[in-house]
Design a protein around this motif. Structure first.
Motif, PDB file in Angstrom:
ATOM      1  N   MET A  16       0.837  -1.204   0.000  1.00 35.78           N
ATOM      2  CA  MET A  16       0.000   0.000   0.000  1.00 35.78           C
ATOM      3  C   MET A  16       0.865   1.245   0.000  1.00 35.78           C
ATOM      4  O   MET A  16       1.831   1.324   0.750  1.00 35.78           O
ATOM      5  N   ASP A  17       0.496   2.204  -0.819  1.00 28.22           N
ATOM      6  CA  ASP A  17       1.193   3.492  -0.816  1.00 28.22           C
ATOM      7  C   ASP A  17       0.629   4.377   0.284  1.00 28.22           C
ATOM      8  O   ASP A  17      -0.559   4.679   0.303  1.00 28.22           O
ATOM      9  N   CYS A  18       1.487   4.773   1.177  1.00 24.45           N
ATOM     10  CA  CYS A  18       1.114   5.671   2.260  1.00 24.45           C
ATOM     11  C   CYS A  18       1.158   7.102   1.743  1.00 24.45           C
ATOM     12  O   CYS A  18       1.852   7.399   0.771  1.00 24.45           O
ATOM     13  N   GLY A  19       0.442   7.987   2.396  1.00 31.41           N
ATOM     14  CA  GLY A  19       0.464   9.396   2.023  1.00 31.41           C
ATOM     15  C   GLY A  19       1.838  10.023   2.139  1.00 31.41           C
ATOM     16  O   GLY A  19       2.128  11.027   1.493  1.00 31.41           O
ATOM     17  N   CYS A  20       2.713   9.415   2.944  1.00 37.79           N
ATOM     18  CA  CYS A  20       4.064   9.960   3.124  1.00 37.79           C
ATOM     19  C   CYS A  20       5.024   9.491   2.034  1.00 37.79           C
ATOM     20  O   CYS A  20       6.175   9.914   2.013  1.00 37.79           O
ATOM     21  N   GLY A  21       4.545   8.618   1.142  1.00 46.86           N
ATOM     22  CA  GLY A  21       5.387   8.158   0.040  1.00 46.86           C
ATOM     23  C   GLY A  21       6.058   6.818   0.293  1.00 46.86           C
ATOM     24  O   GLY A  21       6.633   6.237  -0.620  1.00 46.86           O
ATOM     25  N   ARG A  22       6.005   6.315   1.516  1.00 47.24           N
ATOM     26  CA  ARG A  22       6.564   4.992   1.814  1.00 47.24           C
ATOM     27  C   ARG A  22       5.448   3.959   1.762  1.00 47.24           C
ATOM     28  O   ARG A  22       4.297   4.284   1.513  1.00 47.24           O
ATOM     29  N   GLY A  48      -1.375  12.982   7.124  1.00 48.88           N
ATOM     30  CA  GLY A  48      -0.317  12.970   6.124  1.00 48.88           C
ATOM     31  C   GLY A  48       0.055  11.562   5.688  1.00 48.88           C
ATOM     32  O   GLY A  48       0.806  11.378   4.731  1.00 48.88           O
ATOM     33  N   HIS A  49      -0.458  10.572   6.391  1.00 44.08           N
ATOM     34  CA  HIS A  49      -0.199   9.168   6.043  1.00 44.08           C
ATOM     35  C   HIS A  49      -1.474   8.517   5.497  1.00 44.08           C
ATOM     36  O   HIS A  49      -1.441   7.819   4.497  1.00 44.08           O
ATOM     37  N   VAL A  50      -2.587   8.763   6.193  1.00 49.14           N
ATOM     38  CA  VAL A  50      -3.861   8.149   5.816  1.00 49.14           C
ATOM     39  C   VAL A  50      -4.811   9.199   5.240  1.00 49.14           C
ATOM     40  O   VAL A  50      -5.679   8.890   4.459  1.00 49.14           O
ATOM     41  N   TRP A  51      -4.617  10.438   5.601  1.00 49.64           N
ATOM     42  CA  TRP A  51      -5.427  11.534   5.066  1.00 49.64           C
ATOM     43  C   TRP A  51      -4.679  12.851   5.196  1.00 49.64           C
ATOM     44  O   TRP A  51      -3.734  12.976   5.963  1.00 49.64           O
ATOM     45  N   SER A  52      -5.135  13.779   4.418  1.00 54.47           N
ATOM     46  CA  SER A  52      -4.816  15.187   4.585  1.00 54.47           C
ATOM     47  C   SER A  52      -6.138  15.869   4.300  1.00 54.47           C
ATOM     48  O   SER A  52      -6.585  15.908   3.155  1.00 54.47           O
TER      49      SER A  52
END
Length: 178
Positions: A16-22, A48-52
């Motif tokens: 899975m692509d996280c919102g942080c890019g990792r 920033g990982h699951v939502w913004s």
């Protein structure tokens, strides 16, 4: 906590692509820490990982699913409150990140569907008497995912003092019968 562990194991966090890019593996680890009562402020930690706000990122449906599993599990009260907060954030999402949208995914809708499948857990939270704040959070989630507005109005009428004032008076929703 076995249900949380089982649900975490059902998702491919590494893929899975996280919102942080990792990859989202660190999201799964944080959810497990919350379930164990070892972490506070998970909502802020996942920003920033699951939502913004108001956009959801790829891990959002998995997070919603784990959070709902936690409500069926034996997690500490502080963890229940954090998982309810997460569900609220997932069902309130209004947009989907570009990568997920390109795949044809509507992440807010997926999160609402996952949550709706566990609506009885939310009803149980409202009438449990454990926490007025958690009952209010569960009720607010139900105002988003429950299609049977008459049932939701009946819950409001019967839950009484289990609900915070704003839910008893209808300030947390706009379209219930009554």
């Amino acid at each position: 906590m076995k249900l949380v562990e089982l649900e975490i194991a059902q998702w491919d966090w590494a893929g899975m692509d996280c919102g942080c890019g990792r990859s989202a593996e660190h999201v799964a680890e944080l959810l497990l820490e919350v379930a164990r009562g070892q972490s506070r402020g998970v909502a802020g930690a996942l920003d920033g990982h699951v939502w913004s706000s108001p956009t959801l990122f790829g891990p959002a449906p998995a997070v919603a699913s784990v959070a709902m599993a936690a409500l069926a599990d034996n997690v500490p009260l502080q963890a229940r409150a954090q998982f309810l907060d997460l569900v609220q954030l997932m069902v309130a999402g209004e947009g989907t990140d570009f990568g997920s949208a390109a795949q044809g995914l509507d992440l807010p809708q997926l999160c609402r569907e996952i949550t709706a499948r566990g609506h009885w857990l939310l009803y149980g939270e409202v009438v449990s008497g454990r926490s007025v704040m958690d009952a209010g959070a569960a009720f607010e989630i139900l105002t988003v995912v429950e299609e049977n507005r008459g049932r939701l109005q009946a819950l409001r009428e019967r839950a009484g003092e289990f609900l915070p004032w704003h839910c008893r008076t209808g300030l947390c929703d706009d379209d219930l019968v009554g």
